[in-house]
Design an enzyme around this catalytic site. Sequence first.
Site, PDB file in Angstrom:
ATOM      1  N   SER A 139      29.847 -38.268 -36.262  1.00 20.46           N
ATOM      2  CA  SER A 139      29.388 -37.561 -34.919  1.00 20.46           C
ATOM      3  C   SER A 139      28.402 -38.040 -34.373  1.00 20.46           C
ATOM      4  CB  SER A 139      28.963 -36.027 -35.596  1.00 20.46           C
ATOM      5  OG  SER A 139      28.345 -35.408 -34.509  1.00 20.46           O
ATOM      6  N   TYR A 152      23.636 -31.469 -41.469  1.00 22.37           N
ATOM      7  CA  TYR A 152      24.772 -31.981 -40.776  1.00 22.37           C
ATOM      8  C   TYR A 152      24.754 -33.436 -40.191  1.00 22.37           C
ATOM      9  CZ  TYR A 152      29.195 -32.274 -37.869  1.00 22.37           C
ATOM     10  OH  TYR A 152      30.077 -32.719 -37.217  1.00 22.37           O
TER      11      TYR A 152
END
Length: 245
Positions: A139, A152
């Site tokens: 990401s 995350y």
Amino acid sequence: MSSLKDKNIIVTGASGGIGNSIVEKLNQNGANILATGTRIEKLEELKEKFNNIKTLKFDISQHDKIEEFIENATKELGGSLDCIVNNAGITKDNLTIRMSLEEWSKVININLTSTFLMCKYSIKKMLKNKSGKIINITSVVGHTGNVGQANYTASKAGIVAMSKSLAIEYAKKNINVNCISPGFISTAMTDQIDEKFKETIIAKIPSNRLGKPEDIANAVNFLSSDQSDYINGETLHVNGGMYLG
């Protein structure tokens, strides 16, 4: 791309928006696909919609069963594994001082540890073939950081570093390990973002729009094909220019 014809590919997180698009693109180009996820109804929809697709429901948080899953998935594909796309992942957002150890551990365990184990047992299969490709979905926030996502972002940054190490270890065995790092992609999850905040995000993207799931699927299609044989240990950024790594 005929170079995907008869390639045996596992796609995790196939029941989500990006996963669906990846399966569709690989299917269009002749791959034999084993789609996995936790939502059986979504997997059944994929199976009905596309040719050459097999499905297995599996929760990648079950670390002690991942080796068995790879074994079963490979058998379903006919006994060999050419590529795995590690797309599955979760978020448990919170500001750092409020983030519980459970929120931290669950995201790290699923996004990073599960991906490591999927890679590990896939590599064992690929060594028998004397070739293979691993594509790990990371990401943009794993490179930039993001408020409320310490867990995350750490998991996604860890995937990038881990993939580089795996690429170095197994390059001589003709196994390529690369990452794709999506920016903000238009999915059911981003549809829930407040419109004003979404406008703020888009303002930071030179392309002036959110990405589409097909943008990620096209990148996966390339990295899983023979056209990417000399690309190893890299991260392909698909973010409209939001982050230039």
